[in-house]
Write a protein that holds these residues in place. Sequence first.
Motif, PDB file in Angstrom:
ATOM      1  N   THR A  11       0.747  -1.199  -0.065  1.00 26.27           N
ATOM      2  CA  THR A  11      -0.029  -0.030  -0.146  1.00 26.27           C
ATOM      3  C   THR A  11       0.846   1.272   0.011  1.00 26.27           C
ATOM      4  O   THR A  11       2.090   1.270   0.253  1.00 26.27           O
ATOM      5  N   HIS A  44      -2.408   2.437   5.248  1.00 25.99           N
ATOM      6  CA  HIS A  44      -3.019   3.140   4.177  1.00 25.99           C
ATOM      7  C   HIS A  44      -4.269   2.883   3.641  1.00 25.99           C
ATOM      8  O   HIS A  44      -5.071   3.880   3.426  1.00 25.99           O
ATOM      9  N   ASP A  45      -4.606   1.689   3.132  1.00 28.08           N
ATOM     10  CA  ASP A  45      -5.712   1.199   2.427  1.00 28.08           C
ATOM     11  C   ASP A  45      -6.203   0.141   2.990  1.00 28.08           C
ATOM     12  O   ASP A  45      -6.094  -0.942   2.401  1.00 28.08           O
ATOM     13  N   ALA A  48      -7.694  -2.346   0.407  1.00 29.17           N
ATOM     14  CA  ALA A  48      -6.892  -3.347  -0.293  1.00 29.17           C
ATOM     15  C   ALA A  48      -6.849  -4.518   0.881  1.00 29.17           C
ATOM     16  O   ALA A  48      -6.582  -5.750   0.377  1.00 29.17           O
TER      17      ALA A  48
END
Length: 210
Positions: A11, A44-45, A48
């Motif tokens: 990420t 971060h994500d 995902a």
Amino acid sequence: MSAIHIDKVVTSGTFSLDGGTWDVDNNVWVVGDDAECVVIDAAHDAAAINEAVGSRRLTHILCTHGHDDHIDAVADLSSLYPDAKVLIHDGDRMLWDRVISDPPDGALTDGQRIPVGGSQLKVLHTPGHSPGACCFLLEDADVLFSGDTLFQGGPGATGRSFSDFGTIIESIRERLLTLPAETVIHTGHGDDTTIGAEAPHLQEWIDRGH
């Protein structure tokens, strides 16, 4: 033969500390079998990471340390899996509190074992990059998740607040380089390495002093 498998999600986001901000790519590790798993470093994500978890039960969100680039997706991921326990070492609570308003669900402790998919992750407290930095050892597979303590080519950075070069060298020497040489190291950023590949270079790192 263990049914454990390891998924890597890379990420992208930023890391901020001491008034600076840098673009970074982080390795997120999803460890488990076909029924359940844990996430190491929710970076971060959340979407995902959620895709990598899939239909499995997420039991834990484990934090190698409290730098914002390693925990900035914890809140979003935790909202998707309210039963998953979020754990970080108490030594990094001052970093955690800068990023996340709610407290974690519990504290990581040295020697603690986190069950996953019929196996266990052993917690190794490895301060230096940060006071509460931890690595996770999948003992029955000779696999280490090192966070930012040890990379391919040397120790994690110690030039910013709450870090110390002498401490990270001691952690690596005493806690990591004593592991079998064939132990695979899955790092927090960049490529994998092994204990055997890194161990011969300890004195070089000390002499370099970075």
